[in-house]
Design a protein around this motif. Structure first.
Motif, PDB file in Angstrom:
ATOM      1  N   VAL A   8      96.397  31.131 -25.660  1.00  0.00           N
ATOM      2  CA  VAL A   8      95.577  31.909 -27.026  1.00  0.00           C
ATOM      3  C   VAL A   8      95.494  33.354 -26.127  1.00  0.00           C
ATOM      4  CG1 VAL A   8      94.227  33.163 -28.034  1.00  0.00           C
ATOM      5  CG2 VAL A   8      94.672  30.305 -28.559  1.00  0.00           C
ATOM      6  N   TYR A   9      95.117  33.195 -24.809  1.00  0.00           N
ATOM      7  CA  TYR A   9      94.172  34.359 -23.926  1.00  0.00           C
ATOM      8  C   TYR A   9      95.386  35.497 -22.931  1.00  0.00           C
ATOM      9  CZ  TYR A   9      90.676  34.657 -27.334  1.00  0.00           C
ATOM     10  OH  TYR A   9      90.255  35.018 -27.950  1.00  0.00           O
ATOM     11  N   ASN A  10      96.000  33.398 -22.586  1.00  0.00           N
ATOM     12  CA  ASN A  10      95.863  34.359 -20.707  1.00  0.00           C
ATOM     13  C   ASN A  10      96.444  35.728 -19.993  1.00  0.00           C
ATOM     14  OD1 ASN A  10      98.191  32.031 -20.876  1.00  0.00           O
ATOM     15  ND2 ASN A  10      99.376  32.678 -22.132  1.00  0.00           N
ATOM     16  N   LEU A  11      94.701  35.178 -20.175  1.00  0.00           N
ATOM     17  CA  LEU A  11      93.885  36.081 -19.830  1.00  0.00           C
ATOM     18  C   LEU A  11      95.075  37.079 -17.721  1.00  0.00           C
ATOM     19  CD1 LEU A  11      90.835  35.418 -19.795  1.00  0.00           C
ATOM     20  CD2 LEU A  11      92.100  36.729 -21.359  1.00  0.00           C
ATOM     21  N   GLY A  12      94.760  38.236 -17.292  1.00  0.00           N
ATOM     22  CA  GLY A  12      95.148  38.244 -16.676  1.00  0.00           C
ATOM     23  C   GLY A  12      95.208  39.941 -15.717  1.00  0.00           C
ATOM     24  N   GLY A  13      95.218  40.755 -17.090  1.00  0.00           N
ATOM     25  CA  GLY A  13      96.146  42.183 -16.573  1.00  0.00           C
ATOM     26  C   GLY A  13      94.476  42.741 -17.189  1.00  0.00           C
ATOM     27  N   GLY A  14      94.438  42.922 -18.697  1.00  0.00           N
ATOM     28  CA  GLY A  14      93.620  44.251 -19.056  1.00  0.00           C
ATOM     29  C   GLY A  14      92.056  43.418 -18.712  1.00  0.00           C
ATOM     30  N   ASP A  15      91.043  43.975 -19.361  1.00  0.00           N
ATOM     31  CA  ASP A  15      89.335  44.175 -19.394  1.00  0.00           C
ATOM     32  C   ASP A  15      89.437  43.475 -20.211  1.00  0.00           C
ATOM     33  OD1 ASP A  15      87.276  44.297 -19.059  1.00  0.00           O
ATOM     34  OD2 ASP A  15      86.440  45.546 -18.528  1.00  0.00           O
ATOM     35  N   ILE A  16      89.566  42.061 -20.413  1.00  0.00           N
ATOM     36  CA  ILE A  16      88.995  40.764 -21.724  1.00  0.00           C
ATOM     37  C   ILE A  16      88.320  39.760 -21.012  1.00  0.00           C
ATOM     38  CG2 ILE A  16      90.374  39.549 -23.169  1.00  0.00           C
ATOM     39  CD1 ILE A  16      92.378  40.634 -23.300  1.00  0.00           C
ATOM     40  N   ALA A  17      87.200  40.037 -21.721  1.00  0.00           N
ATOM     41  CA  ALA A  17      85.751  39.186 -20.991  1.00  0.00           C
ATOM     42  C   ALA A  17      84.608  38.399 -22.367  1.00  0.00           C
ATOM     43  CB  ALA A  17      85.422  40.006 -20.412  1.00  0.00           C
ATOM     44  N   ASP A 279      77.967  30.209 -30.986  1.00  0.00           N
ATOM     45  CA  ASP A 279      76.966  31.359 -30.898  1.00  0.00           C
ATOM     46  C   ASP A 279      78.308  33.070 -29.791  1.00  0.00           C
ATOM     47  OD1 ASP A 279      77.553  30.440 -27.507  1.00  0.00           O
ATOM     48  OD2 ASP A 279      75.988  30.576 -26.699  1.00  0.00           O
ATOM     49  N   LYS A 280      79.053  32.635 -30.275  1.00  0.00           N
ATOM     50  CA  LYS A 280      79.494  33.600 -30.391  1.00  0.00           C
ATOM     51  C   LYS A 280      79.996  34.379 -28.798  1.00  0.00           C
ATOM     52  CE  LYS A 280      79.921  33.730 -34.413  1.00  0.00           C
ATOM     53  NZ  LYS A 280      80.495  32.597 -34.933  1.00  0.00           N
ATOM     54  N   SER A 281      79.314  33.798 -27.583  1.00  0.00           N
ATOM     55  CA  SER A 281      79.022  34.128 -25.740  1.00  0.00           C
ATOM     56  C   SER A 281      80.495  33.663 -25.518  1.00  0.00           C
ATOM     57  CB  SER A 281      77.912  33.334 -25.266  1.00  0.00           C
ATOM     58  OG  SER A 281      78.611  31.612 -25.764  1.00  0.00           O
ATOM     59  N   ASP A 282      81.735  33.229 -26.127  1.00  0.00           N
ATOM     60  CA  ASP A 282      82.286  32.394 -25.282  1.00  0.00           C
ATOM     61  C   ASP A 282      83.609  33.126 -25.902  1.00  0.00           C
ATOM     62  OD1 ASP A 282      81.862  31.203 -27.879  1.00  0.00           O
ATOM     63  OD2 ASP A 282      82.785  29.048 -26.983  1.00  0.00           O
ATOM     64  N   VAL A 283      83.468  33.828 -27.089  1.00  0.00           N
ATOM     65  CA  VAL A 283      84.607  34.747 -27.266  1.00  0.00           C
ATOM     66  C   VAL A 283      85.085  35.588 -26.809  1.00  0.00           C
ATOM     67  CG1 VAL A 283      85.518  36.241 -29.509  1.00  0.00           C
ATOM     68  CG2 VAL A 283      83.942  33.533 -29.409  1.00  0.00           C
ATOM     69  N   PRO A 284      85.908  35.864 -25.938  1.00  0.00           N
ATOM     70  CA  PRO A 284      86.477  37.034 -25.326  1.00  0.00           C
ATOM     71  C   PRO A 284      87.031  38.345 -26.246  1.00  0.00           C
ATOM     72  CG  PRO A 284      88.288  34.983 -24.329  1.00  0.00           C
ATOM     73  CD  PRO A 284      87.138  34.732 -25.805  1.00  0.00           C
ATOM     74  N   VAL A 285      86.313  39.152 -25.609  1.00  0.00           N
ATOM     75  CA  VAL A 285      87.471  40.637 -26.013  1.00  0.00           C
ATOM     76  C   VAL A 285      87.161  42.201 -25.131  1.00  0.00           C
ATOM     77  CG1 VAL A 285      84.180  41.843 -27.014  1.00  0.00           C
ATOM     78  CG2 VAL A 285      86.464  41.594 -28.283  1.00  0.00           C
ATOM     79  N   GLY A 286      88.569  42.717 -25.366  1.00  0.00           N
ATOM     80  CA  GLY A 286      88.711  43.646 -24.904  1.00  0.00           C
ATOM     81  C   GLY A 286      87.254  44.905 -24.909  1.00  0.00           C
ATOM     82  N   ARG A 287      87.450  45.802 -23.614  1.00  0.00           N
ATOM     83  CA  ARG A 287      86.874  46.882 -23.243  1.00  0.00           C
ATOM     84  C   ARG A 287      87.635  47.480 -24.359  1.00  0.00           C
ATOM     85  NH1 ARG A 287      83.320  48.889 -19.934  1.00  0.00           N
ATOM     86  NH2 ARG A 287      83.209  46.613 -18.387  1.00  0.00           N
TER      87      ARG A 287
END
Lengths: 459, 423
Positions: A8-17, A279-287
């Motif tokens: 889903v996320y393939n994080l690596g660029g923008g500020d997503i946490a 508990d939603k603490s593991d759901v990443p969201v962009g800045r």
């Protein structure tokens, strides 16, 4: 930084946490936005109902719940009677109490709206009665309705969302045996996967499913999708009737350059991840989050992104405020939650190195009634772009499927498709995409199926 | 500014709003607070002979309606449970501190001349402005031969009133019980006994409800219930009728109106039907003494608007229009009229008329907005629709032009008719 799924996320660029906000705050943000009324609150509100004759609220409810009747029962402290009245008309009365856009349905039609711009809080009162009914059923192990003797007839329902569940319950009540197949691991459809967490908090969706099927005669088989594990021909052979309640599980693309960039995702998936997180603490969201769309999905995604701790959430819609499919109440809810609304702009390109960094918009305008892109525009910074531009029917084309028109399964007034013995209801057929409409469809389809199996259905 | 001062049977007060004999007037502390709030007078909670009575715990029952509390309340409290001398001392002090306010003392002692002869001078010595004879209390005391047990026997009413006039120079107000078939009988007896005024109504014998979990009438005292005295807004219509009945029959007898008075409008209605002062209890017990502010300003404003200079201008003004049914004009007619712009489409007028009246209101349009219309030929002018309609002014009763005047006394259908109908 954590991710619930690399696919889903393939994080690596923008500020997503994830975990931008402390867990305790997350718990507050995703708790019931409209908690159950206290007994006094319910009594005061119930006393506001005029007990209209031929009440406009009933006409405005797709499931025709006897609203003045159940409110009077609440007022007289007859909660059991109130719950039964609601559930007789709408077995998902608990879900509808939480998610119905009542401002455009019963409460919009309430005569108190005409008199003082303040309707009786029908949705909140309905929840009082249905919560009590479900609690009573859970405590006693007794479903409020009893099944008719077994008919020996078997019905397959595809989709365990509101339409499928309502259909199954009605058929089970008539004594038929029902198998519900659902593509997802859990039943409930959008109630389980698609409703903003604070609208339907805790495990209500799962409890409601358990309540509905506790009437007996209903079996739910998960991870079964049409065109994947199931084919309609086999089902039609193995069952006396089939009901398609498959919703609109496909999502529409923006169809602009850069859509493949990391950080660009469907709002539906974003909401689904939220729903499934404890508990939603593991759901990443962009800045910086940009939501594209103007419906309830866009609103739900934008507000929840904000509540997860996004610094800036912009909701961009290609037309004006009054054109948005989301109701005024939904829009106001997003505004008070700090979502920045931008109207009359459409995305033309997503830009970034590997991950999305910005999104380019063109201003839109109406020319001769048609929406056109203007010359100028603007750029918004974006670490995450949530697409909410609509959903679509998702069925593979090689099936021997019923007729489809404009992306919806064609049905007649009995909700019968072009194929004999195959019925359909909910978001996969034309009409309002509302939970309560899906329930109404499911119930009507069940009545038609019942008649069909008795050989009493015309046409 | 209207002059709200009254001289009621020789008792002067700056306004007609008195607190009735009840828990709010049981001691100096409360009465002082009431006077500070602006009440024109009090009737001190009923004094009796020592030793004092004993009251129960759990004293009030109440009913609400549609979310509103205390539409009606009943109580099983008895007369004051404090020693006589303590009350008398406090009455003396309060009257001295508040010389412009009416301080009337409610009394209830056994129906024996000696008892009355003994207590009256003690009360008179306090400087109190008058006495009110509690012949109405329907619970506890009546079972001991006092209160309503006296009030229900006109001869006793007359006898005790006479003793009071004989042994005291104070104005005597006789408080009447409504728990009787004909309110005129004890009122006439009071007048024969020399009463300076009557006050009514005392509370109505009642049970406010039943605790269905424990099967006990309310209010419950250790698992048992008893009947009490009912008061509050729900009793106002009963009290109004009794006040009006006395006003039209016993002309000149001052009346202190009591029963469900909660605001200035209620008070004005009692005045109009013949009261010269009014007494309040439940509303004060519900909201506190401050309600008198609006009572005073509301009555004053209304009187200014209507051009009434003083309370006497209002007292009894509606009595001449309170007639027997036989005097009503049978030829007169009103017809309901629904204002479609005000209508909110609740359908209550329709279903009330359709199910329970004359099928005179029909749904004409069922589109976006429901339109209900009156069928003039079917409407008998009963007012029901205008009462069930939740929108003020939406349904009006329109009087129809009528040339004739015809009462039952003259009506051809009346075998006992006295005259030919007027043409």
């Amino acid at each position: 930084m954590s991710a619930t799924g690399d696919s889903v996320y393939n994080l690596g660029g923008g500020d997503i946490a994830a975990s931008r906000v402390p867990v305790a705050r997350l718990a507050e943000c995703f708790a019931d936005a409209h908690p159950l009324l206290s007994r006094d609150e319910a009594a005061i509100e119930a006393a506001r109902c005029y007990f209209c004759y031929d009440a406009p609220c009933i006409a405005a409810c797709p499931t025709s719940i006897d609203i003045p009747g159940f409110i009077r029962a609440i007022a007289t402290d007859n909660l059991a009677g109130a719950g039964r009245k609601i559930l007789e008309a709408n077995i998902l009365g608990g879900a509808c109490a939480r998610v119905c856009p009542t401002e455009i349905l019963c409460e919009g039609a309430c005569v108190r709206t005409a008199q003082q711009h303040k309707p009786v809080e029908i949705g909140a009162l309905q929840r009082v009665a249905t919560d009590a009914a479900m609690a009573r059923a859970a405590a006693s192990g007794q479903h409020p309705f009893t099944r008719a003797p077994s008919t020996g007839k078997r019905v397959a329902i595809l989709g365990a969302g509101p339409a499928g569940l309502a259909c199954a319950h009605e058929l089970a009540k008539q004594g038929h045996a029902v198998a519900i197949f659902d593509a997802k691991p859990k039943p409930g459809g959008l109630n389980e996967y698609g409703i903003a967490a604070y609208k339907m908090a805790d495990d209500f969706a799962a409890r409601e499913v358990a309540f509905i099927i506790s009437i007996g005669g209903i079996k739910i088989i998960p991870n079964q999708a049409l065109g994947r594990e199931l084919d309609l021909g086999t089902l039609r052979r193995d069952y006396d009737a089939v009901c398609l309640a498959i919703g609109q599980s496909g999502v529409k693309a923006l169809a602009i350059p850069g859509e493949e960039l990391q950080g660009v995702m469907d709002a539906v998936r974003f909401i689904e991840n939220l729903r499934q997180s404890s508990d939603k603490s593991d759901v990443p969201v962009g800045r910086h989050v940009v939501v594209i769309g103007g419906g309830n999905t866009a609103i739900d995604a934008a507000v929840q992104a904000k509540r997860l701790g996004a610094e800036q959430v912009s909701l961009v819609y290609r037309r004006g405020r009054e054109d948005m499919p989301a109701t005024a109440v939904e829009q106001d809810w997003a505004l008070v939650n700090g979502v920045d609304f931008r109207h009359w702009a459409a995305p033309v390109a997503l830009e970034g190195q590997g991950a999305v960094q910005r999104i380019r918009f063109a201003r839109t305008k109406l020319e001769d009634g048609r929406l056109v892109l203007g010359e100028d525009g603007y750029i918004l910074r974006a670490d995450m772009v949530l697409k909410a531009v609509g959903q679509s029917l998702e069925i593979s084309e090689d099936e021997a499927l019923p007729a489809i028109r404009a992306g919806r399964i064609v049905v007649n007034e009995d909700l019968q498709t072009s194929l004999p013995g195959v019925f359909a209801g909910g978001d996969c057929i034309p009409g309002q995409d509302l939970t309560v409409q899906a329930v109404a469809d499911g119930k009507r389809a069940a009545q038609s199926i019942n008649a069909y199996m008795k050989g009493e259905l015309n046409g | 500014m209207a002059d709200l001062r009254i001289d009621f049977a020789g008792i002067k007060a700056p306004n007609p709003f008195w607190l009735a004999s009840a828990p709010p007037t049981d001691k100096a502390y409360n009465v002082e607070r009431a006077f500070k709030a602006g009440w024109g007078g009090v009737v001190w909670k009923t004094l009796g002979e020592d030793p004092p009575v004993v009251n129960v715990s759990s004293r009030y029952g109440a009913i609400g309606y549609n979310g509103q509390r205390l539409m009606g309340m009943n109580n099983i409290e008895l007369i004051t449970d404090r020693p006589l001398h303590l009350n008398l001392d406090e009455i003396r002090t309060v009257k001295r501190n508040w010389p412009d306010r009416a301080v009337v003392v409610s009394l209830m002692v056994p129906c024996e001349e000696e008892s009355w002869k003994r207590i009256l001078p003690l009360v008179e010595a306090t400087g109190a402005d008058g006495i009110e004879l509690n012949f109405g209390c329907p619970h506890g005391m009546s079972e001991r031969g006092m209160g309503a047990a006296v009030g229900q026997v006109p001869d006793y009413v007359q006898m005790v009133t006479r003793w009071c006039k004989h042994y005291s120079r104070m104005p005597v107000i006789v408080k009447l019980t409504p728990n009787i078939t004909d309110i005129l009988k004890p009122a006439e007896a009071a007048r024969r006994g020399g009463a300076d005024a009557v006050s009514l109504i005392n509370t109505i014998t009642s049970i406010t409800g039943v605790d269905l979990d424990n099967m006990v009438p309310e209010p419950a005292v250790d698992g048992l219930g008893t009947h009490g005295g009912y008061c509050g807004p729900a009793v106002k219509p009963i009290a109004l009728r009794m006040v009006g009945e006395i006003a039209r029959s016993l002309k000149g007898l001052p009346i202190s109106g009591i029963g469900g008075i909660s605001g200035w409008r209620d008070a004005a209605e009692f005045l109009a039907l013949g009261a010269g002062s009014v007494q309040v209890c439940t509303a004060a017990m519900h909201y506190g003494f401050r309600i008198v502010e609006d009572m005073i300003s509301g009555l004053s404003n209304w009187m200014d608007e209507k051009g009434y200079a003083c309370i006497d201008d209002v007292t009894g003004r509606a009595v001449k229009n309170f007639v027997h049914w036989n005097d009503l004009n049978l030829a007169w007619k009103t017809i309901a009229s629904i204002d479609p712009t005000a209508c909110i489409g609740c359908g209550l007028c329709h279903i009330a008329c359709e199910d329970t009246a004359h099928q005179a209101i029909k749904l004409q349009e069922t589109g976006e907005k429901r339109i209900y219309e009156v069928i003039d030929d079917e409407c008998v002018g009963c007012n029901l629709c205008s009462h069930v309609c939740p929108v003020s002014g939406c349904i009006t009763m329109v009087p129809q032009a009528t040339a004739t005047h015809l009462t039952w006394k003259q009506h051809p259908n009346n075998p006992m008719r006295v005259a030919e109908p007027a043409q």
